[in-house]
Design an enzyme around this catalytic site. Sequence first.
Site, PDB file in Angstrom:
ATOM      1  N   GLU A  88       2.143   5.100  -5.222  1.00 58.26           N
ATOM      2  CA  GLU A  88       3.009   4.403  -4.267  1.00 58.26           C
ATOM      3  C   GLU A  88       3.037   2.899  -4.538  1.00 58.26           C
ATOM      4  O   GLU A  88       4.093   2.265  -4.479  1.00 58.26           O
ATOM      5  CB  GLU A  88       2.553   4.681  -2.834  1.00 58.26           C
ATOM      6  CG  GLU A  88       2.804   6.107  -2.377  1.00 58.26           C
ATOM      7  CD  GLU A  88       4.281   6.475  -2.337  1.00 58.26           C
ATOM      8  OE1 GLU A  88       5.134   5.580  -2.353  1.00 58.26           O
ATOM      9  OE2 GLU A  88       4.582   7.670  -2.293  1.00 58.26           O
ATOM     10  N   HIS A  98      12.512   2.067  -5.493  1.00 59.06           N
ATOM     11  CA  HIS A  98      11.180   2.656  -5.370  1.00 59.06           C
ATOM     12  C   HIS A  98      11.130   4.031  -6.032  1.00 59.06           C
ATOM     13  O   HIS A  98      10.191   4.343  -6.786  1.00 59.06           O
ATOM     14  CB  HIS A  98      10.811   2.769  -3.889  1.00 59.06           C
ATOM     15  CG  HIS A  98       9.552   3.521  -3.619  1.00 59.06           C
ATOM     16  ND1 HIS A  98       8.321   2.915  -3.508  1.00 59.06           N
ATOM     17  CD2 HIS A  98       9.330   4.852  -3.434  1.00 59.06           C
ATOM     18  CE1 HIS A  98       7.398   3.832  -3.276  1.00 59.06           C
ATOM     19  NE2 HIS A  98       7.988   5.010  -3.216  1.00 59.06           N
ATOM     20  N   GLU A  99      12.146   4.850  -5.784  1.00 58.16           N
ATOM     21  CA  GLU A  99      12.176   6.193  -6.368  1.00 58.16           C
ATOM     22  C   GLU A  99      12.362   6.138  -7.887  1.00 58.16           C
ATOM     23  O   GLU A  99      11.772   6.937  -8.618  1.00 58.16           O
ATOM     24  CB  GLU A  99      13.275   7.038  -5.725  1.00 58.16           C
ATOM     25  CG  GLU A  99      13.100   7.278  -4.238  1.00 58.16           C
ATOM     26  CD  GLU A  99      11.753   7.902  -3.890  1.00 58.16           C
ATOM     27  OE1 GLU A  99      11.209   8.660  -4.727  1.00 58.16           O
ATOM     28  OE2 GLU A  99      11.243   7.626  -2.791  1.00 58.16           O
ATOM     29  N   HIS A 155       9.065   5.691  -9.505  1.00 65.00           N
ATOM     30  CA  HIS A 155       8.306   6.921  -9.725  1.00 65.00           C
ATOM     31  C   HIS A 155       8.725   7.586 -11.038  1.00 65.00           C
ATOM     32  O   HIS A 155       7.884   8.106 -11.785  1.00 65.00           O
ATOM     33  CB  HIS A 155       8.531   7.897  -8.575  1.00 65.00           C
ATOM     34  CG  HIS A 155       7.743   7.592  -7.337  1.00 65.00           C
ATOM     35  ND1 HIS A 155       6.365   7.509  -7.329  1.00 65.00           N
ATOM     36  CD2 HIS A 155       8.138   7.360  -6.053  1.00 65.00           C
ATOM     37  CE1 HIS A 155       5.939   7.237  -6.092  1.00 65.00           C
ATOM     38  NE2 HIS A 155       6.995   7.136  -5.314  1.00 65.00           N
TER      39      HIS A 155
END
Length: 288
Positions: free
Chosen positions: A204, A152-153, A156
Amino acid sequence: MSKLLSLFSRSSRRRWLYSLMAAIMAVSIVVITPTPSQAVPRWLNILLQGVQIIQLSNLSDRQEAQLGQQINAQLTSRQFRLYRNSDVVRYIDDIGQRLAETSERSNIDYTFQVVDSDQINAFATMGGYVYVTTGLLRAAENEAEVAGVLGHEVGHIVERHAVEQMRERAVQAGVATAAGLDRNAAVAIGVDLALNRPNSRRDEYEADELGLRNMLEAGYAPSGLVTFMQKLAQRGSPPTFLSTHPHPADRVERLQQAISSLPSNVSSAATDGLAQDAYRARISPLLR
């Protein structure tokens, strides 16, 4: 050459210098730095070194990495303490690098670090820097759940969300000019963004989607991201990792739908990281 120079009057030299300075400030380059091979007059070299202007709309990978390095230095020296057990740190970096290699932005260098904190949190800043807390590692049940968080990071970073947020914050604060943003101001904004994590609903969802895709490419069971979010969302107050905008339950539902729509051969091929005992053994220094 001396005869040609003598043709310039003092006023024409001044106009020429002002024009050159204006042109320098308008150049769409993050940090203006002359190469050693160029024959640059000493006064011009001093002028160029003093121009530390960042043009975020044209930020290259190398320039983003330089900014990220400075932001990371501020974070790790002033904002929090890193966890130093080499076995655990190496293990988390191995997971992260496995994901980085199969990400949609595998051409940059990634740095995965463990923050010594009981808070359940994870965050990232530009240039490939990803952080996960010891509290989150203890809360995870298996490697796939940690991979889901790190994926997930990485998502980003792939979408350069921190760069976009920095540009928006600079404009709102009135510190950006037509030429760009002062480097020191950029670093300060980057530190604040990393700590306060003001990601939007769109950011997100994008990071969730890319994280899930990244897990599949790396061979990790995609259910890891879902189960970890479910577990944390059921707590009285979800941790910072699960932004309340959008609501964690909405994110879980979207991920479940994405997984259920996968071809059976894809979902069955990605099964790594579900062994709880193996994971606990690898982070055992944290559990003592």
